[in-house]
Motif scaffolding. Structure first.
Motif, short mmCIF file in Angstrom:
data_model
loop_
_atom_site.label_atom_id
_atom_site.label_comp_id
_atom_site.label_asym_id
_atom_site.label_seq_id
_atom_site.Cartn_x
_atom_site.Cartn_y
_atom_site.Cartn_z
N ASP A 1 0.92 -0.66 -0.36
CA ASP A 1 -0.16 0.43 0.52
C ASP A 1 0.74 1.53 0.10
OD1 ASP A 1 -2.64 1.62 0.74
OD2 ASP A 1 -2.36 1.61 2.10
N ARG A 2 0.15 1.69 -0.49
CA ARG A 2 1.22 3.65 -0.72
C ARG A 2 0.60 4.78 -0.24
NH1 ARG A 2 1.49 7.68 -4.04
NH2 ARG A 2 0.00 6.46 -5.85
N ALA A 3 0.81 4.78 0.90
CA ALA A 3 -0.29 6.28 1.87
C ALA A 3 0.15 7.91 1.12
CB ALA A 3 -0.84 5.59 2.64
N LEU A 4 -1.20 8.35 0.89
CA LEU A 4 0.22 10.13 1.65
C LEU A 4 -0.92 10.06 3.35
CD1 LEU A 4 -0.51 11.08 -1.98
CD2 LEU A 4 0.93 10.88 -0.78
N VAL A 5 -0.31 10.61 3.65
CA VAL A 5 -0.76 10.69 5.06
C VAL A 5 -0.30 12.28 6.21
CG1 VAL A 5 -0.71 10.20 7.28
CG2 VAL A 5 -0.58 8.23 5.90
N ASP A 6 -1.33 12.84 5.64
CA ASP A 6 -0.98 13.98 6.65
C ASP A 6 -0.69 14.58 8.11
OD1 ASP A 6 -1.54 16.13 4.68
OD2 ASP A 6 -2.97 17.02 5.40
N VAL A 7 0.31 14.66 8.47
CA VAL A 7 0.79 14.54 9.80
C VAL A 7 0.94 16.20 10.13
CG1 VAL A 7 2.26 14.31 11.68
CG2 VAL A 7 2.23 13.05 9.59
N ASP A 8 -0.30 16.90 11.15
CA ASP A 8 -0.03 18.09 10.84
C ASP A 8 -0.07 18.26 13.01
OD1 ASP A 8 -1.50 19.44 9.03
OD2 ASP A 8 -3.49 18.61 9.19
N VAL A 9 0.62 18.90 13.48
CA VAL A 9 1.63 19.34 14.81
C VAL A 9 0.29 20.56 15.29
CG1 VAL A 9 2.87 20.38 16.08
CG2 VAL A 9 3.33 18.06 14.29
N TYR A 10 -0.46 20.35 16.66
CA TYR A 10 -0.72 21.46 17.36
C TYR A 10 0.20 22.12 18.23
CZ TYR A 10 -4.76 20.89 13.74
OH TYR A 10 -5.79 20.78 12.93
N HIS A 11 0.15 23.69 18.14
CA HIS A 11 1.13 23.54 19.85
C HIS A 11 0.82 25.63 20.49
CE1 HIS A 11 4.13 22.87 22.51
NE2 HIS A 11 4.24 22.12 22.43
N SER A 12 1.14 25.31 21.17
CA SER A 12 0.87 27.19 21.68
C SER A 12 1.63 27.86 20.52
CB SER A 12 0.51 27.45 22.90
OG SER A 12 2.95 26.52 23.21
N THR A 13 3.02 27.96 20.10
CA THR A 13 2.87 28.58 19.65
C THR A 13 4.00 28.43 18.56
OG1 THR A 13 6.08 28.24 20.31
CG2 THR A 13 4.26 29.52 21.83
N ARG A 14 4.24 28.84 17.50
CA ARG A 14 4.88 28.56 16.87
C ARG A 14 6.10 27.48 16.09
NH1 ARG A 14 4.08 30.76 10.33
NH2 ARG A 14 5.89 30.34 9.53
N GLY A 15 7.44 28.75 16.61
CA GLY A 15 8.12 28.04 17.15
C GLY A 15 8.31 26.34 17.74
N GLU A 16 7.33 26.23 18.80
CA GLU A 16 6.44 24.97 19.46
C GLU A 16 6.26 23.83 18.42
OE1 GLU A 16 7.22 26.03 23.71
OE2 GLU A 16 4.86 26.84 22.63
N ALA A 17 5.68 24.71 17.50
CA ALA A 17 4.56 23.08 16.09
C ALA A 17 5.76 22.93 15.35
CB ALA A 17 3.87 24.56 16.31
N PHE A 18 6.66 24.29 15.22
CA PHE A 18 7.70 23.85 13.99
C PHE A 18 8.85 22.91 14.00
CE2 PHE A 18 6.69 27.26 11.07
CZ PHE A 18 6.49 26.68 10.04
N ALA A 19 8.93 23.31 15.49
CA ALA A 19 9.97 22.20 16.71
C ALA A 19 9.84 21.18 16.01
CB ALA A 19 10.70 22.32 17.84
#
Length: 133
Positions: free
Chosen positions: A58-76
């Protein structure tokens, strides 16, 4: 032989990422009204795209979203998740799946979200897997 797509890749990735992330990070498939109280959160969703080799892979395309309180923490955290997926997931075996090649389709980038009290960073990955024989 198992049917193609018989791996619930969302469930397998949620469990696998939760083990990597530890107890202080919530990993889930859907967000709800408690999201702000459950930061940081990683959301895993398979897209209606991808395909298979006609046999078991199976070749799956998967979205992985991160939610955090600040932009920097979300990117990290999105960067950590990307590292786990690209370096640790290939070759991993869970109770239901064997994971193969993993690649980045769209690297972590800021994504809009209605609630301005949190930040969302998401990426899309192509993940090959098949059921455990």
């Amino acid at each position: 032989m198992a049917d193609v797509g018989s791996v619930d890749i969302e469930l397998e990735l949620i469990q696998w990422l939760q083990a990597k992330a530890g107890p202080d990070i919530v990993v889930r498939d859907e967000v709800d009204n408690q999201l702000l109280a459950e930061l940081p959160t990683i959301q895993v969703q398979r897209l209606a795209a991808g395909g298979d080799d006609g046999l078991r892979l199976d070749r799956a395309l998967v979205d992985v979203d991160v939610y955090h309180s600040t932009r920097g923490e979300a990117f990290a955290l999105a960067g950590l998740a990307r590292g786990w997926l690209l370096t640790d997931l290939p070759g991993a075996v869970t109770a239901a799946a064997v994971f193969g090649r993993v690649s980045t389709v769209s690297p972590p980038a800021a994504r809009p979200y209605e609630n301005t009290a949190l930040r969302r960073v998401g990426a899309t990955y192509q993940i090959y897997c098949h059921p455990v024989p």
